[in-house]
Scaffold this motif. Sequence first.
Motif, PDB file in Angstrom:
ATOM      1  N   UNK A  38     -28.840 -19.356  80.222  1.00  0.00           N
ATOM      2  CA  UNK A  38     -28.304 -20.124  79.104  1.00  0.00           C
ATOM      3  C   UNK A  38     -28.585 -21.606  79.329  1.00  0.00           C
ATOM      4  N   UNK A  39     -28.575 -22.412  78.236  1.00  0.00           N
ATOM      5  CA  UNK A  39     -28.715 -23.862  78.414  1.00  0.00           C
ATOM      6  C   UNK A  39     -27.625 -24.427  79.335  1.00  0.00           C
ATOM      7  N   UNK A  40     -26.382 -23.915  79.190  1.00  0.00           N
ATOM      8  CA  UNK A  40     -25.298 -24.272  80.113  1.00  0.00           C
ATOM      9  C   UNK A  40     -25.440 -23.335  81.310  1.00  0.00           C
ATOM     10  N   UNK A  41     -26.066 -23.810  82.366  1.00  0.00           N
ATOM     11  CA  UNK A  41     -26.432 -22.943  83.490  1.00  0.00           C
ATOM     12  C   UNK A  41     -25.239 -22.318  84.209  1.00  0.00           C
ATOM     13  N   UNK A  42     -24.019 -22.791  83.957  1.00  0.00           N
ATOM     14  CA  UNK A  42     -22.848 -22.166  84.581  1.00  0.00           C
ATOM     15  C   UNK A  42     -22.596 -20.777  84.012  1.00  0.00           C
ATOM     16  N   UNK A  43     -23.215 -20.444  82.880  1.00  0.00           N
ATOM     17  CA  UNK A  43     -23.058 -19.129  82.260  1.00  0.00           C
ATOM     18  C   UNK A  43     -24.147 -18.144  82.682  1.00  0.00           C
ATOM     19  N   UNK A  44     -25.157 -18.608  83.410  1.00  0.00           N
ATOM     20  CA  UNK A  44     -26.241 -17.717  83.842  1.00  0.00           C
ATOM     21  C   UNK A  44     -25.681 -16.591  84.686  1.00  0.00           C
ATOM     22  N   UNK A  45     -26.228 -15.393  84.493  1.00  0.00           N
ATOM     23  CA  UNK A  45     -25.779 -14.278  85.314  1.00  0.00           C
ATOM     24  C   UNK A  45     -26.169 -12.949  84.722  1.00  0.00           C
ATOM     25  N   UNK A  46     -25.629 -11.904  85.340  1.00  0.00           N
ATOM     26  CA  UNK A  46     -25.918 -10.533  84.931  1.00  0.00           C
ATOM     27  C   UNK A  46     -24.892 -10.076  83.912  1.00  0.00           C
ATOM     28  N   UNK A  47     -25.379  -9.445  82.844  1.00  0.00           N
ATOM     29  CA  UNK A  47     -24.537  -8.960  81.757  1.00  0.00           C
ATOM     30  C   UNK A  47     -24.934  -7.529  81.417  1.00  0.00           C
ATOM     31  N   UNK A  48     -23.978  -6.755  80.930  1.00  0.00           N
ATOM     32  CA  UNK A  48     -24.300  -5.414  80.425  1.00  0.00           C
ATOM     33  C   UNK A  48     -24.621  -5.523  78.943  1.00  0.00           C
ATOM     34  N   UNK A  49     -25.157  -4.456  78.380  1.00  0.00           N
ATOM     35  CA  UNK A  49     -25.500  -4.466  76.955  1.00  0.00           C
ATOM     36  C   UNK A  49     -24.245  -4.592  76.090  1.00  0.00           C
ATOM     37  N   UNK A  50     -23.082  -4.202  76.618  1.00  0.00           N
ATOM     38  CA  UNK A  50     -21.831  -4.325  75.873  1.00  0.00           C
ATOM     39  C   UNK A  50     -21.405  -5.783  75.716  1.00  0.00           C
ATOM     40  N   UNK A  51     -21.886  -6.650  76.602  1.00  0.00           N
ATOM     41  CA  UNK A  51     -21.523  -8.070  76.574  1.00  0.00           C
ATOM     42  C   UNK A  51     -22.447  -8.903  75.695  1.00  0.00           C
ATOM     43  N   UNK A  52     -23.579  -8.338  75.292  1.00  0.00           N
ATOM     44  CA  UNK A  52     -24.610  -9.121  74.617  1.00  0.00           C
ATOM     45  C   UNK A  52     -24.904  -8.594  73.220  1.00  0.00           C
ATOM     46  N   UNK A  53     -25.264  -9.514  72.331  1.00  0.00           N
ATOM     47  CA  UNK A  53     -25.712  -9.151  70.992  1.00  0.00           C
ATOM     48  C   UNK A  53     -27.094  -9.764  70.791  1.00  0.00           C
ATOM     49  N   UNK A  54     -28.050  -8.937  70.399  1.00  0.00           N
ATOM     50  CA  UNK A  54     -29.405  -9.400  70.134  1.00  0.00           C
ATOM     51  C   UNK A  54     -29.393 -10.269  68.883  1.00  0.00           C
ATOM     52  N   UNK A  55     -29.881 -11.511  68.997  1.00  0.00           N
ATOM     53  CA  UNK A  55     -29.871 -12.388  67.823  1.00  0.00           C
ATOM     54  C   UNK A  55     -31.272 -12.722  67.338  1.00  0.00           C
ATOM     55  N   UNK A  56     -32.270 -12.370  68.109  1.00  0.00           N
ATOM     56  CA  UNK A  56     -33.646 -12.626  67.696  1.00  0.00           C
ATOM     57  C   UNK A  56     -34.311 -11.281  67.493  1.00  0.00           C
ATOM     58  N   UNK A  57     -34.716 -10.958  66.251  1.00  0.00           N
ATOM     59  CA  UNK A  57     -35.338  -9.648  66.049  1.00  0.00           C
ATOM     60  C   UNK A  57     -36.642  -9.524  66.813  1.00  0.00           C
ATOM     61  N   UNK A  58     -36.960  -8.319  67.260  1.00  0.00           N
ATOM     62  CA  UNK A  58     -38.234  -8.123  67.960  1.00  0.00           C
ATOM     63  C   UNK A  58     -39.418  -8.492  67.078  1.00  0.00           C
ATOM     64  N   UNK A  59     -40.502  -8.894  67.685  1.00  0.00           N
ATOM     65  CA  UNK A  59     -41.690  -9.308  66.939  1.00  0.00           C
ATOM     66  C   UNK A  59     -42.195  -8.191  66.027  1.00  0.00           C
ATOM     67  N   UNK A  60     -42.045  -6.922  66.456  1.00  0.00           N
ATOM     68  CA  UNK A  60     -42.512  -5.807  65.642  1.00  0.00           C
ATOM     69  C   UNK A  60     -41.793  -5.791  64.288  1.00  0.00           C
ATOM     70  N   UNK A  61     -40.511  -6.153  64.282  1.00  0.00           N
ATOM     71  CA  UNK A  61     -39.743  -6.151  63.036  1.00  0.00           C
ATOM     72  C   UNK A  61     -40.194  -7.267  62.102  1.00  0.00           C
ATOM     73  N   UNK A  62     -40.672  -8.366  62.673  1.00  0.00           N
ATOM     74  CA  UNK A  62     -41.108  -9.485  61.857  1.00  0.00           C
ATOM     75  C   UNK A  62     -42.489  -9.258  61.256  1.00  0.00           C
TER      76      UNK A  62
END
Length: 64
Positions: A38-62
């Motif tokens: 992340x831009x705020x490097x204090x948030x960098x780390x390991x996350x599970x898929x339950x913690x994350x939401x995809x906000x950039x669609x894959x290139x194939x979708x575009x």
Amino acid sequence: MKIGDLVDDGLDNIGIIVEFGWFFPESSGKTRAYLVHFPDTTQNGWYSSYDLKLIHPPAEALCK
């Protein structure tokens, strides 16, 4: 999700997936983990898929 995807951690932090790995919780087998920077490097780390939401669609979708 794949390396290079933009994700939201649910706390209005937008980051990029840079590596894959695994969590090994005691209650189940293995769970996919994502190293996110992340831009705020204090948030960098390991996350599970339950913690994350995809906000950039894959290139194939575009390209459809």
